[in-house]
Design a protein around this motif. Sequence first.
Motif, mmCIF file in Angstrom:
data_model
loop_
_atom_site.group_PDB
_atom_site.id
_atom_site.type_symbol
_atom_site.label_atom_id
_atom_site.label_comp_id
_atom_site.label_asym_id
_atom_site.label_seq_id
_atom_site.Cartn_x
_atom_site.Cartn_y
_atom_site.Cartn_z
ATOM 1 N N GLN A 28 51.704 -1.610 -25.284
ATOM 2 C CA GLN A 28 50.802 -0.986 -24.346
ATOM 3 C C GLN A 28 49.890 -2.058 -23.755
ATOM 4 N N VAL A 29 49.833 -2.116 -22.444
ATOM 5 C CA VAL A 29 49.019 -3.101 -21.756
ATOM 6 C C VAL A 29 47.599 -2.584 -21.616
ATOM 7 N N GLN A 30 46.657 -3.427 -21.964
ATOM 8 C CA GLN A 30 45.249 -3.128 -21.758
ATOM 9 C C GLN A 30 44.543 -4.344 -21.194
ATOM 10 N N LEU A 31 43.702 -4.102 -20.216
ATOM 11 C CA LEU A 31 42.809 -5.106 -19.673
ATOM 12 C C LEU A 31 41.399 -4.570 -19.813
ATOM 13 N N VAL A 32 40.539 -5.316 -20.479
ATOM 14 C CA VAL A 32 39.187 -4.860 -20.755
ATOM 15 C C VAL A 32 38.202 -5.868 -20.196
ATOM 16 N N GLU A 33 37.438 -5.432 -19.203
ATOM 17 C CA GLU A 33 36.431 -6.289 -18.590
ATOM 18 C C GLU A 33 35.112 -6.198 -19.355
ATOM 19 N N SER A 34 34.374 -7.280 -19.328
ATOM 20 C CA SER A 34 33.039 -7.300 -19.902
ATOM 21 C C SER A 34 32.220 -8.362 -19.185
ATOM 22 N N GLY A 35 30.930 -8.357 -19.414
ATOM 23 C CA GLY A 35 30.059 -9.377 -18.871
ATOM 24 C C GLY A 35 29.231 -8.947 -17.685
ATOM 25 N N GLY A 36 29.431 -7.740 -17.204
ATOM 26 C CA GLY A 36 28.630 -7.261 -16.095
ATOM 27 C C GLY A 36 27.204 -6.976 -16.520
ATOM 28 N N GLY A 37 26.360 -6.758 -15.541
ATOM 29 C CA GLY A 37 24.968 -6.469 -15.825
ATOM 30 C C GLY A 37 24.127 -6.534 -14.581
ATOM 31 N N LEU A 38 22.826 -6.570 -14.793
ATOM 32 C CA LEU A 38 21.848 -6.623 -13.716
ATOM 33 C C LEU A 38 21.259 -8.020 -13.642
ATOM 34 N N VAL A 39 21.338 -8.618 -12.467
ATOM 35 C CA VAL A 39 20.773 -9.950 -12.247
ATOM 36 C C VAL A 39 20.035 -9.974 -10.924
ATOM 37 N N ALA A 96 19.079 -11.817 -7.314
ATOM 38 C CA ALA A 96 19.772 -12.638 -6.332
ATOM 39 C C ALA A 96 19.589 -14.114 -6.653
ATOM 40 N N GLY A 97 20.680 -14.859 -6.532
ATOM 41 C CA GLY A 97 20.674 -16.269 -6.869
ATOM 42 C C GLY A 97 21.090 -16.560 -8.291
ATOM 43 N N GLY A 98 21.180 -15.537 -9.107
ATOM 44 C CA GLY A 98 21.556 -15.708 -10.494
ATOM 45 C C GLY A 98 23.055 -15.784 -10.686
ATOM 46 N N SER A 99 23.461 -15.854 -11.946
ATOM 47 C CA SER A 99 24.861 -16.023 -12.297
ATOM 48 C C SER A 99 25.277 -15.044 -13.378
ATOM 49 N N LEU A 100 26.555 -14.711 -13.364
ATOM 50 C CA LEU A 100 27.187 -13.932 -14.415
ATOM 51 C C LEU A 100 28.592 -14.464 -14.618
ATOM 52 N N ARG A 101 29.101 -14.306 -15.813
ATOM 53 C CA ARG A 101 30.499 -14.591 -16.080
ATOM 54 C C ARG A 101 31.169 -13.337 -16.605
ATOM 55 N N LEU A 102 32.154 -12.865 -15.872
ATOM 56 C CA LEU A 102 32.933 -11.722 -16.287
ATOM 57 C C LEU A 102 34.145 -12.183 -17.082
ATOM 58 N N SER A 103 34.506 -11.406 -18.085
ATOM 59 C CA SER A 103 35.675 -11.686 -18.894
ATOM 60 C C SER A 103 36.651 -10.529 -18.811
ATOM 61 N N CYS A 104 37.923 -10.844 -18.878
ATOM 62 C CA CYS A 104 38.983 -9.848 -18.897
ATOM 63 C C CYS A 104 39.890 -10.181 -20.063
ATOM 64 N N ALA A 105 39.760 -9.420 -21.125
ATOM 65 C CA ALA A 105 40.577 -9.624 -22.318
ATOM 66 C C ALA A 105 41.838 -8.784 -22.208
ATOM 67 N N ALA A 106 42.982 -9.424 -22.332
ATOM 68 C CA ALA A 106 44.261 -8.756 -22.147
ATOM 69 C C ALA A 106 44.968 -8.552 -23.477
ATOM 70 N N SER A 107 45.642 -7.431 -23.583
ATOM 71 C CA SER A 107 46.558 -7.171 -24.685
ATOM 72 C C SER A 107 47.809 -6.517 -24.121
ATOM 73 N N GLY A 108 48.929 -6.744 -24.780
ATOM 74 C CA GLY A 108 50.185 -6.209 -24.287
ATOM 75 C C GLY A 108 50.838 -7.044 -23.201
ATOM 76 N N LEU A 109 50.166 -8.054 -22.745
ATOM 77 C CA LEU A 109 50.729 -9.027 -21.828
ATOM 78 C C LEU A 109 50.051 -10.360 -22.053
ATOM 79 N N THR A 110 50.688 -11.399 -21.587
ATOM 80 C CA THR A 110 50.148 -12.745 -21.684
ATOM 81 C C THR A 110 49.656 -13.157 -20.311
#
Length: 124
Positions: free
Chosen positions: A1-12, A14-28
């Motif tokens: 079963q393929v799953q993609l799970v995003e994380s890292g969002g939030g409130l910032v 203007a001018g700030g930074s964020l890093r989003l992550s996408c952790a995958a399972s069921g595929l490479t």
Amino acid sequence: QVQLVESGGGLVQAGGSLRLSCAASGLTVSSKPMGWFRQAPGKEREFVAAISWMGGTTYYADSVKGRFTISRDNAKNTVYLQMNKLKPEDTAVYYCAAKRGAGRYNFSAEYDYWGQGTQVTVSS
């Protein structure tokens, strides 16, 4: 079963930074092109960035070019979106997606699998 799970969002601010992550399972993540899309309230889902199969080539929407960077860590089976110099117009739900193969990187219909999204809100 393929799953993609995003994380890292939030409130910032203007001018700030964020890093989003996408952790995958069921595929490479190294086996398929991967992309990021976003959708703001009342708007169509739009292409943000993509990275080619096996990496090496990246693609960006003009609106984020020079500010956002897509990358992958094959050891962690994770795709990232580093977002710098954020603007209020970047506010959206950001989705990670896996592409089926060759084709248009900026076309959502070319992607087979999607995560549930992570909210990014940029205040002015």
